[in-house]
Scaffold this active site. Sequence first.
Site, PDB file in Angstrom:
ATOM      1  N   HIS A 819      47.101  42.043   4.227  1.00 33.10           N
ATOM      2  CA  HIS A 819      47.520  42.831   3.070  1.00 33.10           C
ATOM      3  C   HIS A 819      46.585  42.529   1.903  1.00 33.10           C
ATOM      4  CE1 HIS A 819      51.646  42.721   5.158  1.00 33.10           C
ATOM      5  NE2 HIS A 819      51.042  43.877   5.402  1.00 33.10           N
ATOM      6  N   GLU A 822      47.295  40.406  -1.263  1.00 30.03           N
ATOM      7  CA  GLU A 822      47.729  39.024  -1.120  1.00 30.03           C
ATOM      8  C   GLU A 822      46.543  38.077  -1.155  1.00 30.03           C
ATOM      9  OE1 GLU A 822      51.576  40.665   1.338  1.00 30.03           O
ATOM     10  OE2 GLU A 822      50.162  39.383   2.391  1.00 30.03           O
ATOM     11  N   HIS A 916      49.941  35.022   4.522  1.00 31.03           N
ATOM     12  CA  HIS A 916      50.330  36.117   3.634  1.00 31.03           C
ATOM     13  C   HIS A 916      50.623  35.600   2.240  1.00 31.03           C
ATOM     14  CE1 HIS A 916      51.201  39.608   6.409  1.00 31.03           C
ATOM     15  NE2 HIS A 916      50.936  38.635   7.262  1.00 31.03           N
ATOM     16  N   GLU A1001      53.977  32.468   4.109  1.00 34.78           N
ATOM     17  CA  GLU A1001      54.106  33.218   2.867  1.00 34.78           C
ATOM     18  C   GLU A1001      53.868  32.284   1.694  1.00 34.78           C
ATOM     19  OE1 GLU A1001      54.571  36.346   2.627  1.00 34.78           O
ATOM     20  OE2 GLU A1001      55.628  37.065   4.421  1.00 34.78           O
TER      21      GLU A1001
HETATM   22 ZN   LIG Z   1      51.841  40.270   3.529  1.00 34.85          ZN
END
Ligand SMILES: [Zn+2]
Length: 1162
Positions: A819, A822, A916, A1001
């Site tokens: 992504h 990010e 991420h 994350e």
């Molecule tokens: Zn992500």
Amino acid sequence: MFGYGRNNFTWNGTLKELKGSHPAFCTERGRPTMAAPLSSSSGLEVLLSSLQNAGDVESTLNILNVLDELLSAGTDRRIHYMISKGGSEALLAALVNNIRSFSPNFTILLPLLHLLAKVGHRDRRIGLKAEDAGVVLLTLNLLRQNVDHTRRAAACLWVIQVFSSSVSAANLIGENHGLDVIYRLIPQYTTKHLYTIKAAIDAFAALLCTKANVCSAVSKGYISGLLRLYKDWHSQGTQRVAVAISHALLRCLHKVTCSTAGRQTLVSQGGIRLLYETTQTSLRDKTLESLVEPSVQLMRKCVSKTPLPLTSDQSAYTFPLPRRPHTVPDVDTEPDESSEESDDEKSEDNQEADYDDDLETDLKKLRLRPDPDRPKELLPQYSRLCPEISHDFQELDLSSEPEDSSTASASSSSDEEAVQLNSFPCRSSRRTRRCGAASSRSSSGSHSETETEGHTAAVVQLEGCDFHSHSSILSTSPSFRNMVREAREEASQDQRGDEQDDEAEDEEESNHRTMIDKLLERHGAFIPHHEPKLYYSVAAKTKSIPGFSILAFPDFWGHLPPPGHEPMAPRKPNIQRQKVLADVQRFLDTEDIINQVVFDLEDSSLQGSSDSLRFFSKFECGNLRKAIQVRRYEYDLILNTDANCNQHTQWFYFEVSNMVADVPYRFNVINCEKSNSQFNYGMQPVLYSVREALEGRPHWVRTGTEICYFRNNFCSARGRRRTTFYTLTFTITFKHNEDVCYLAYHYPYTYSALKAHLKALQNSVDPAKVFFRQQILCGTLAENSCPLVTITACPASRGWRDMHQLRNRPCIVLTGRVHPSESNASWVMKGTLEFLCSSDPVAQSLREAFVFKLIPMLNPDGVINGSTRCDLNREDLNRQWLKPDPVLSPTIYHTKGLLYYLNSIGKSPQVFCDYHGHSRKKNVFLYGCSMKETLWQSGSTVNTVGLKEDPGYRTIPKTLDRLAPAFSYNSCNYLVEKSRSATARVVVWREMGVLRSYTMESTHNGCDQGIYKGLQTGTRELQEMGVKFCQSLLSVTNDMKALYNSRLIKHIDLDHNVLDHKSHNCFEDDEPPCVEEIEYSTDCPPLKGTDLESDINNNMTSADEEEDDDEGHREAKHQQGVGQSTLKSCLVPHLIRQRSTETLNEKRNTCNGVRINGQILS
Ligand SMILES: [Zn+2]
């Protein structure tokens, strides 16, 4: 014990006693076990039946009294019980009997209406029941006949209010001119009959629950009337009842503005200005505070939607996709709600509501491996991506000459190796498949192919854009050039005069570059693994849709984390309300509004005024589509949606210059799409100042004040997408005049930065010890290469034993940045890469234990073009893992291919982790996969006793909890959601059988636990996280004990503070609701402490609504009366007053259910 008479009513026994003393309760004899009154259904039913059949006034009154007493004590459960026993119907029937009788007797009607209102208020079907009983219009007529008797009118109004919970009842009243009757009962400000007035307004508001009534109210002009009334009451009434009346008027306005016509009328009648001005007063007066929120919301609701000032909702960057006709840019597609939210964020919203629904409960899907998505024959091509297996390490024999350049070049040349994958030719042949639209440097003659495919228009358009062409000379932005020129002029005054301005542009350019070189020499900081000139040369090869030719200074010059930590920003009280009001004011007072476009990505000729800020974003990762100067020091910013797309906005990165120091500038990013943001919880954007960098402080720093994030009144430019936009607003006070600054959503990390970093790393490792190989996994749609890095330890020798150990090392596969927004994932990856290449003994052990395969950037094209979520194919690549398309999602296809290959040679990774960033949660945490936990959590009935599952998936998170200060173990979960079935984590777990398959994350904001609690994360902490992740891998080495015992454990700094931290519950780690979060519902927020029942009770207790009461008295009583909802039972005093001149002295010790004590009056 029990008796009633004309002047003598009392009952101080219990229902139980009541049974034996009254013939009506005879049936209850013989059931002596009943203890509490309401546990006796038949007792209640008898009361209700007697109520309908009672002929005489006294017995009816007595029954009403008993019912009221019973319902007044205890909780709502009693009322609901009575409703379930037909209480509403009985009351309605009694009402019909009494109204229809020859002369309606208000001695009975009043208590009956009151009781009906109280009970009906809790009965959701009361409106329908009233219609069935034929009571609705009877009540309306009763009201008509008694408009001059305020007490009677109030009672009718409450009942009408209660009936209006049914749409058909409300419409029936509306059709019979009920709105007009009631509206006439609402006077201008007065001190008389306040409860009746409030009852009228409440009933009016209740009737407006239907479309027909709203239309009728709008067409009859009641909106301007309501506005006038509100103005009047607001300006004069500061007592509680009057404020409650103002609030009720706002509620009516809320209701009538549910229709477009209503909103338009309110605006055309000057409603916004009126509300704005009254709100200013309310803000100054504490007693009026409860009116602020409903007013602000009403204004927000009615201020007309403004389309974003764009010619199209489509991204400014479009790219022709292979195998598909090039979409016409302006075809707006409905956003796909399901894909709108990210894997990392969606769970938050749904955790409460449908978390369980989303969990995979199909045991087959959890346990069985699906068939591979491609034939086996396609796998051998990936052997090239395992160079450590085939490499012969001849250079080890030359280890006496570690400086040998051939070693370095052997590995570095791999960077450029253009191995063509059988299934996916990287370069020329692919171009022909891609409609031939992209005119790359080497194939400008290939356009004919496109015509045959009929996409001429697209080609022409793209040629116009000079697609993919790269200026051979990258440059810095004009603002920076000006700055350098100034610096040079200053310098030239002190020094020799040989650097004066030249006319020739080339010379200018070379002078400029010379100057930059000098600046670098003089001011450039030492930044590990960053070399500006290397960056420059790498960036020249990066291919962007618009053909970037300008470098952003921070990427070129480099970033060092500032010393110290950066705490989360405190939030100013009421900041959101202030900003919303300022936005409303923008709509009202247009004198100081400039509304001048000062930057447009699609119009480079545009020049702002000399004293406006200058913006620029046409560089790698840049994202700013348009800047509009709104006021002298306020700018609206519009972000570019993802390339080829008309949605996904969050990431921003732009240059701003021409500022005045020490002046607060307000920036509003007006087309954000997420419904909430960490910007509401202490997160700040980041800023990089060129002047600061030149003074030796090349830092991205968290900055900005008055930050908040809220829904705004913009809509999409074409009005087709039903999009709600949110504003991120922040204020920046620049330190220097005429600086060149950069602002970003988060610490930028460009694709070129990755390439330069990998080169620098490669140059830094000792090739005799570290096997470092950079290869191209595949090309991307825009023909950038997706790097794959292999890191492991070189064998100690070329001997059989050492080579065998090397070739049998298990694999660890790490990926990231799928992504584009990010960027924190890239900083974590940077930490991981640097650590794995370092001489740290833990790193050495890890290299000896594992072969690391890293794909640091799965979405180069998205990153380069400043996207937020997708790649050029407008897909979320982290939803493509089930069956990735080799042409459209090459990086995923080939990463999966590599994993299949590793699987096929028995080297499935021990650990897979996809890095991420998380925009709505704090801390760093892992998502993993567990079959058992998923089944447990879903409440599945599958018996898990016989199911075996290795609990090893918890080892790494547990270790990280001890090692990594930013990590929060309790935020981790291991659930397999259906909506994530196509993500890397789930597919690698299910299809490759990798037990430890994770999504990591990292927050964009900071931590709320551990030693970093209250601090925003910087790149230092993010890189540290990358290091800690590596260290945690020790916990899965085969020889874990030895590693721990021998030499390594002491290298892991087990900070005691870190060990102490206990994080919060993972299911509560959504943000607490923002203190002043603006309620987005279109309804009026309720006024605390007022409800129908307390109104009725207060009306009855205050005994002030007799038609000709003394005014002074009344006001005093109102003031004490409102809000005293503790006085529940009120019928008795009222009844007594009806019959006797005596007042009831004591009625306070009402019992809680069993005993009811009353005073005997005689
Ligand atoms: Zn992500």
